[in-house]
Design a protein around this motif. Structure first.
Motif, PDB file in Angstrom:
ATOM      1  N   GLY A 227       0.802  -1.220   0.000  1.00 53.20           N
ATOM      2  CA  GLY A 227       0.000   0.000   0.000  1.00 53.20           C
ATOM      3  C   GLY A 227       0.830   1.263   0.000  1.00 53.20           C
ATOM      4  O   GLY A 227       0.430   2.277   0.569  1.00 53.20           O
TER       5      GLY A 227
ATOM      6  N   LYS B  40      -5.100   3.285   5.276  1.00 48.38           N
ATOM      7  CA  LYS B  40      -6.195   2.857   4.391  1.00 48.38           C
ATOM      8  C   LYS B  40      -5.697   2.186   3.110  1.00 48.38           C
ATOM      9  O   LYS B  40      -6.214   1.115   2.740  1.00 48.38           O
ATOM     10  N   PRO B  41      -4.679   2.721   2.394  1.00 49.82           N
ATOM     11  CA  PRO B  41      -4.173   2.005   1.224  1.00 49.82           C
ATOM     12  C   PRO B  41      -3.537   0.655   1.572  1.00 49.82           C
ATOM     13  O   PRO B  41      -3.568  -0.278   0.766  1.00 49.82           O
TER      14      PRO B  41
ATOM     15  N   ILE C 201      -4.614  -1.329   3.978  1.00 50.90           N
ATOM     16  CA  ILE C 201      -5.766  -2.223   4.148  1.00 50.90           C
ATOM     17  C   ILE C 201      -6.362  -2.589   2.782  1.00 50.90           C
ATOM     18  O   ILE C 201      -6.694  -3.757   2.538  1.00 50.90           O
ATOM     19  N   GLU C 202      -6.427  -1.608   1.884  1.00 48.34           N
ATOM     20  CA  GLU C 202      -6.925  -1.892   0.522  1.00 48.34           C
ATOM     21  C   GLU C 202      -6.043  -2.919  -0.178  1.00 48.34           C
ATOM     22  O   GLU C 202      -6.537  -3.821  -0.864  1.00 48.34           O
ATOM     23  N   ALA C 203      -4.721  -2.778   0.003  1.00 47.83           N
ATOM     24  CA  ALA C 203      -3.792  -3.717  -0.632  1.00 47.83           C
ATOM     25  C   ALA C 203      -3.994  -5.129  -0.096  1.00 47.83           C
ATOM     26  O   ALA C 203      -3.943  -6.110  -0.851  1.00 47.83           O
TER      27      ALA C 203
ATOM     28  N   ASN D 169      -6.820  -6.333   1.180  1.00 54.90           N
ATOM     29  CA  ASN D 169      -8.094  -6.828   0.652  1.00 54.90           C
ATOM     30  C   ASN D 169      -7.961  -7.264  -0.804  1.00 54.90           C
ATOM     31  O   ASN D 169      -8.533  -8.286  -1.215  1.00 54.90           O
ATOM     32  N   SER D 170      -7.190  -6.508  -1.571  1.00 56.06           N
ATOM     33  CA  SER D 170      -7.080  -6.818  -3.005  1.00 56.06           C
ATOM     34  C   SER D 170      -6.298  -8.095  -3.257  1.00 56.06           C
ATOM     35  O   SER D 170      -6.428  -8.703  -4.315  1.00 56.06           O
TER      36      SER D 170
ATOM     37  N   PHE E  55     -13.047  -1.075   7.767  1.00 53.92           N
ATOM     38  CA  PHE E  55     -11.602  -1.303   7.635  1.00 53.92           C
ATOM     39  C   PHE E  55     -11.108  -2.537   8.374  1.00 53.92           C
ATOM     40  O   PHE E  55     -10.349  -3.335   7.826  1.00 53.92           O
TER      41      PHE E  55
END
Length: 240
Positions: free
Chosen positions: A26, A107-108, A110-112, A114-115, A142
């Motif tokens: 991220g 946040k990025p 966590i996005e990474a 999840n992805s 999150f």
């Protein structure tokens, strides 16, 4: 404001400590440990001394050994607090490394996660990092569960807004989150039947004890390991 206990017992940072390795996640350099194929991840948000602290990485390795993908991002971009730098006392350093920036940087990450297929994420924050985790836990978007270890600058109002299961591990000797404040947190959480919670005050230990203990001090190690056991039980229960 951060107090002297936030800066006490600085660790000797070691960029090569731990059984894991550093990679970008991220956008942040992050110490990672455990199977990258695990669907369950735990985000460790450090205190002001950052992600190269050996005891913190050792805890990440312990969490990884329990089956989680453990991640310790460098929220300070290679600039952890340096207690011997008289030109940048803690209040000056904090201007460059505010907790709200930590929240946005998380946040990025966590996005990474999840992805790449992670299905559940827990987060544990230490001192500075506890405030970051609190902000993440004010939404259920999150993280699935949170642990706060000797939090700094967390308020009763913060706790009132919390949305996910939360465990708070505090110290008897703590100016930042004294037992009286933790009791207030406990009362607020007890009134929130929709949020599972656990509050524990560890006797005879000071702010920072879970990651800034002396490995040669048997009693300090025992107290830290008890807290580590508590936080791992919490994640085993809620991050699955």
């Amino acid at each position: 404001m951060a107090g002297p206990q936030c800066c006490a017992h600085p660790p000797t940072l070691n960029p090569s400590s731990g059984a894991g390795h550093v990679e970008k996640v991220g956008g942040l350099d992050s110490y990672v440990s455990g199977s990258p194929d695990s669907k369950l991840a735990i985000l460790l948000v450090s205190d002001i001394y950052g992600y190269e602290a050996p005891n913190l990485r050792k805890l990440a390795d312990k969490i990884a050994a329990a089956g989680f993908y453990a991640l310790v991002p460098d929220f300070f971009y290679g600039d952890p607090f340096a207690p011997d730098n008289a030109e940048r006392p803690i209040q000056v350093w904090l201007k460059d490394h505010g907790m709200h920036k930590g929240v946005e940087d998380a946040k990025p990450v966590i996005e990474a996660l999840n992805s790449k297929g992670v299905s559940a994420i827990g987060a544990v924050g230490f001192c500075w990092g506890a405030k970051v985790v609190v902000e993440l836990g004010k939404s259920s978007a999150f993280i699935k569960a949170a642990v706060l270890c000797h939090p700094s600058l967390v308020t009763v109002d913060d706790i009132k807004e919390f949305k996910v299961p939360i465990s708070i591990l505090g110290a008897e000797i703590d100016q930042m989150s004294p037992p009286a404040l933790l009791k207030q947190f406990e009362e607020v959480l007890a009134s929130k039947s929709e949020v599972d919670s656990f509050v524990k005050i560890f006797p005879k230990v000071a702010h920072g004890w879970t990651v800034r203990y002396d490995v040669q001090d048997e009693a300090a190690v025992k107290s830290a390991e008890e807290a580590h056991g508590n936080l791992m039980e919490w994640f085993a229960k809620y991050v699955k």
